[in-house]
Design a protein around this motif. Structure first.
Motif, PDB file in Angstrom:
ATOM      1  N   ASP A  52       0.834  -1.204   0.000  1.00  0.00           N
ATOM      2  CA  ASP A  52       0.000   0.000   0.000  1.00  0.00           C
ATOM      3  C   ASP A  52       0.869   1.255   0.000  1.00  0.00           C
ATOM      4  OD1 ASP A  52      -2.291  -1.567   0.041  1.00  0.00           O
ATOM      5  OD2 ASP A  52      -2.465  -1.484   2.239  1.00  0.00           O
ATOM      6  N   LEU A  53       1.936   1.226   0.791  1.00  0.00           N
ATOM      7  CA  LEU A  53       2.855   2.362   0.819  1.00  0.00           C
ATOM      8  C   LEU A  53       3.525   2.568  -0.540  1.00  0.00           C
ATOM      9  CD1 LEU A  53       4.596   1.817   4.272  1.00  0.00           C
ATOM     10  CD2 LEU A  53       2.855   3.517   3.715  1.00  0.00           C
ATOM     11  N   VAL A  54       3.926   1.473  -1.173  1.00  0.00           N
ATOM     12  CA  VAL A  54       4.568   1.557  -2.485  1.00  0.00           C
ATOM     13  C   VAL A  54       3.596   2.123  -3.514  1.00  0.00           C
ATOM     14  CG1 VAL A  54       5.548   0.204  -4.381  1.00  0.00           C
ATOM     15  CG2 VAL A  54       6.268  -0.240  -2.030  1.00  0.00           C
ATOM     16  N   GLN A  55       2.336   1.696  -3.467  1.00  0.00           N
ATOM     17  CA  GLN A  55       1.348   2.193  -4.414  1.00  0.00           C
ATOM     18  C   GLN A  55       1.165   3.702  -4.269  1.00  0.00           C
ATOM     19  OE1 GLN A  55      -2.522   0.389  -4.075  1.00  0.00           O
ATOM     20  NE2 GLN A  55      -3.327   1.468  -5.847  1.00  0.00           N
ATOM     21  N   VAL A  56       0.987   4.163  -3.057  1.00  0.00           N
ATOM     22  CA  VAL A  56       0.840   5.602  -2.815  1.00  0.00           C
ATOM     23  C   VAL A  56       2.116   6.335  -3.221  1.00  0.00           C
ATOM     24  CG1 VAL A  56       0.605   7.331  -0.978  1.00  0.00           C
ATOM     25  CG2 VAL A  56      -0.870   5.329  -0.996  1.00  0.00           C
ATOM     26  N   GLY A  57       3.247   5.738  -2.919  1.00  0.00           N
ATOM     27  CA  GLY A  57       4.525   6.351  -3.251  1.00  0.00           C
ATOM     28  C   GLY A  57       4.760   6.478  -4.745  1.00  0.00           C
ATOM     29  N   LEU A  58       4.357   5.474  -5.510  1.00  0.00           N
ATOM     30  CA  LEU A  58       4.532   5.543  -6.962  1.00  0.00           C
ATOM     31  C   LEU A  58       3.641   6.611  -7.582  1.00  0.00           C
ATOM     32  CD1 LEU A  58       4.929   1.776  -7.855  1.00  0.00           C
ATOM     33  CD2 LEU A  58       6.672   3.565  -8.007  1.00  0.00           C
ATOM     34  N   ILE A  59       2.454   6.774  -7.057  1.00  0.00           N
ATOM     35  CA  ILE A  59       1.573   7.847  -7.528  1.00  0.00           C
ATOM     36  C   ILE A  59       2.209   9.200  -7.225  1.00  0.00           C
ATOM     37  CG2 ILE A  59      -0.673   8.962  -7.181  1.00  0.00           C
ATOM     38  CD1 ILE A  59      -1.769   6.076  -6.695  1.00  0.00           C
ATOM     39  N   ALA A  60       2.760   9.341  -6.021  1.00  0.00           N
ATOM     40  CA  ALA A  60       3.435  10.588  -5.653  1.00  0.00           C
ATOM     41  C   ALA A  60       4.677  10.825  -6.508  1.00  0.00           C
ATOM     42  CB  ALA A  60       3.809  10.573  -4.173  1.00  0.00           C
ATOM     43  N   LEU A  61       5.397   9.755  -6.835  1.00  0.00           N
ATOM     44  CA  LEU A  61       6.577   9.872  -7.690  1.00  0.00           C
ATOM     45  C   LEU A  61       6.196  10.357  -9.076  1.00  0.00           C
ATOM     46  CD1 LEU A  61       9.641   9.402  -8.048  1.00  0.00           C
ATOM     47  CD2 LEU A  61       9.076   7.052  -8.739  1.00  0.00           C
ATOM     48  N   LEU A  62       5.121   9.827  -9.630  1.00  0.00           N
ATOM     49  CA  LEU A  62       4.654  10.275 -10.943  1.00  0.00           C
ATOM     50  C   LEU A  62       4.256  11.741 -10.895  1.00  0.00           C
ATOM     51  CD1 LEU A  62       3.966   9.689 -13.854  1.00  0.00           C
ATOM     52  CD2 LEU A  62       1.737   8.851 -13.097  1.00  0.00           C
ATOM     53  N   ASP A  63       3.560  12.140  -9.847  1.00  0.00           N
ATOM     54  CA  ASP A  63       3.181  13.542  -9.689  1.00  0.00           C
ATOM     55  C   ASP A  63       4.423  14.427  -9.553  1.00  0.00           C
ATOM     56  OD1 ASP A  63       1.195  15.626  -9.293  1.00  0.00           O
ATOM     57  OD2 ASP A  63       1.850  15.652  -7.195  1.00  0.00           O
ATOM     58  N   ALA A  64       5.405  13.969  -8.793  1.00  0.00           N
ATOM     59  CA  ALA A  64       6.648  14.729  -8.628  1.00  0.00           C
ATOM     60  C   ALA A  64       7.391  14.859  -9.957  1.00  0.00           C
ATOM     61  CB  ALA A  64       7.547  14.063  -7.585  1.00  0.00           C
ATOM     62  N   ALA A  65       7.398  13.792 -10.757  1.00  0.00           N
ATOM     63  CA  ALA A  65       8.079  13.827 -12.057  1.00  0.00           C
ATOM     64  C   ALA A  65       7.415  14.821 -12.997  1.00  0.00           C
ATOM     65  CB  ALA A  65       8.090  12.432 -12.679  1.00  0.00           C
ATOM     66  N   VAL A  84       7.291  11.780  -1.915  1.00  0.00           N
ATOM     67  CA  VAL A  84       6.902  10.386  -1.697  1.00  0.00           C
ATOM     68  C   VAL A  84       6.702  10.117  -0.206  1.00  0.00           C
ATOM     69  CG1 VAL A  84       7.761   8.010  -1.814  1.00  0.00           C
ATOM     70  CG2 VAL A  84       7.916   9.500  -3.825  1.00  0.00           C
ATOM     71  N   ARG A  85       7.653  10.528   0.602  1.00  0.00           N
ATOM     72  CA  ARG A  85       7.546  10.306   2.054  1.00  0.00           C
ATOM     73  C   ARG A  85       6.295  10.990   2.614  1.00  0.00           C
ATOM     74  NH1 ARG A  85      12.282  11.549   2.888  1.00  0.00           N
ATOM     75  NH2 ARG A  85      13.128   9.467   2.897  1.00  0.00           N
ATOM     76  N   GLY A  86       6.047  12.209   2.177  1.00  0.00           N
ATOM     77  CA  GLY A  86       4.868  12.943   2.632  1.00  0.00           C
ATOM     78  C   GLY A  86       3.573  12.247   2.246  1.00  0.00           C
ATOM     79  N   ALA A  87       3.500  11.732   1.026  1.00  0.00           N
ATOM     80  CA  ALA A  87       2.302  11.026   0.586  1.00  0.00           C
ATOM     81  C   ALA A  87       2.080   9.756   1.395  1.00  0.00           C
ATOM     82  CB  ALA A  87       2.408  10.699  -0.905  1.00  0.00           C
ATOM     83  N   MET A  88       3.142   9.053   1.693  1.00  0.00           N
ATOM     84  CA  MET A  88       3.029   7.811   2.470  1.00  0.00           C
ATOM     85  C   MET A  88       2.557   8.088   3.895  1.00  0.00           C
ATOM     86  SD  MET A  88       6.337   5.617   1.355  1.00  0.00           S
ATOM     87  CE  MET A  88       6.580   5.034  -0.316  1.00  0.00           C
ATOM     88  N   LEU A  89       2.958   9.201   4.449  1.00  0.00           N
ATOM     89  CA  LEU A  89       2.570   9.515   5.829  1.00  0.00           C
ATOM     90  C   LEU A  89       1.177  10.118   5.928  1.00  0.00           C
ATOM     91  CD1 LEU A  89       5.958  10.914   7.151  1.00  0.00           C
ATOM     92  CD2 LEU A  89       4.879   8.719   7.709  1.00  0.00           C
TER      93      LEU A  89
END
Length: 90
Positions: A52-65, A84-89
Motif C-alpha cells: 500500500d505504501l509503495v502504491q501511494v509512493g509511486l503515484i506521488a513519484l509520478l506527480d513529482a516527475a 513520496v515520504r509525505g504522501a506515504m505519511l
C-alpha cells in the motif's frame, strides 16, 4: 540557461528540455519509493502493508516527475523523496 544538473528548465507540467521525461524518471526512481516504504514500514502501525505504501509512493513519484522544476535548485531525488515520504505519511 542551464540548471546545476545540465537540463534547461521547462514550463510547468513538462520535462526539462534535454532531460528525461516523467515516465523515465518514474522508472529510474521506483527503487527510491520501495526503499522509503520499507524504511517507514517499521515506524507505522501493523495494519499498514508495504504494498500500500509503495502504491501511494509511486503515484506521488509520478506527480513529482510531472511537477519537477530543476530551476528551483533541488535535485530530482531530493524533491521526489520529500513528496513520496509525505504522501506515504498522509
Amino acid at each position: 540557461m542551464k540548471a546545476a544538473h545540465g537540463y534547461v528548465a521547462a514550463t510547468a507540467g513538462q520535462a526539462p528540455v534535454g532531460g528525461p521525461g516523467p515516465d523515465a524518471l518514474v522508472q529510474e526512481y521506483a527503487p527510491l519509493v520501495k526503499r522509503i516504504a520499507n524504511h517507514l514500514r517499521a515506524r507505522l502501525p501493523d495494519g499498514i502493508e508495504v504494498d500500500d505504501l509503495v502504491q501511494v509512493g509511486l503515484i506521488a513519484l509520478l506527480d513529482a516527475a510531472r511537477q519537477y522544476s530543476p530551476a528551483k535548485g533541488a535535485s530530482f531525488e531530493t524533491y521526489a523523496g520529500i513528496r513520496v515520504r509525505g504522501a506515504m505519511l498522509d
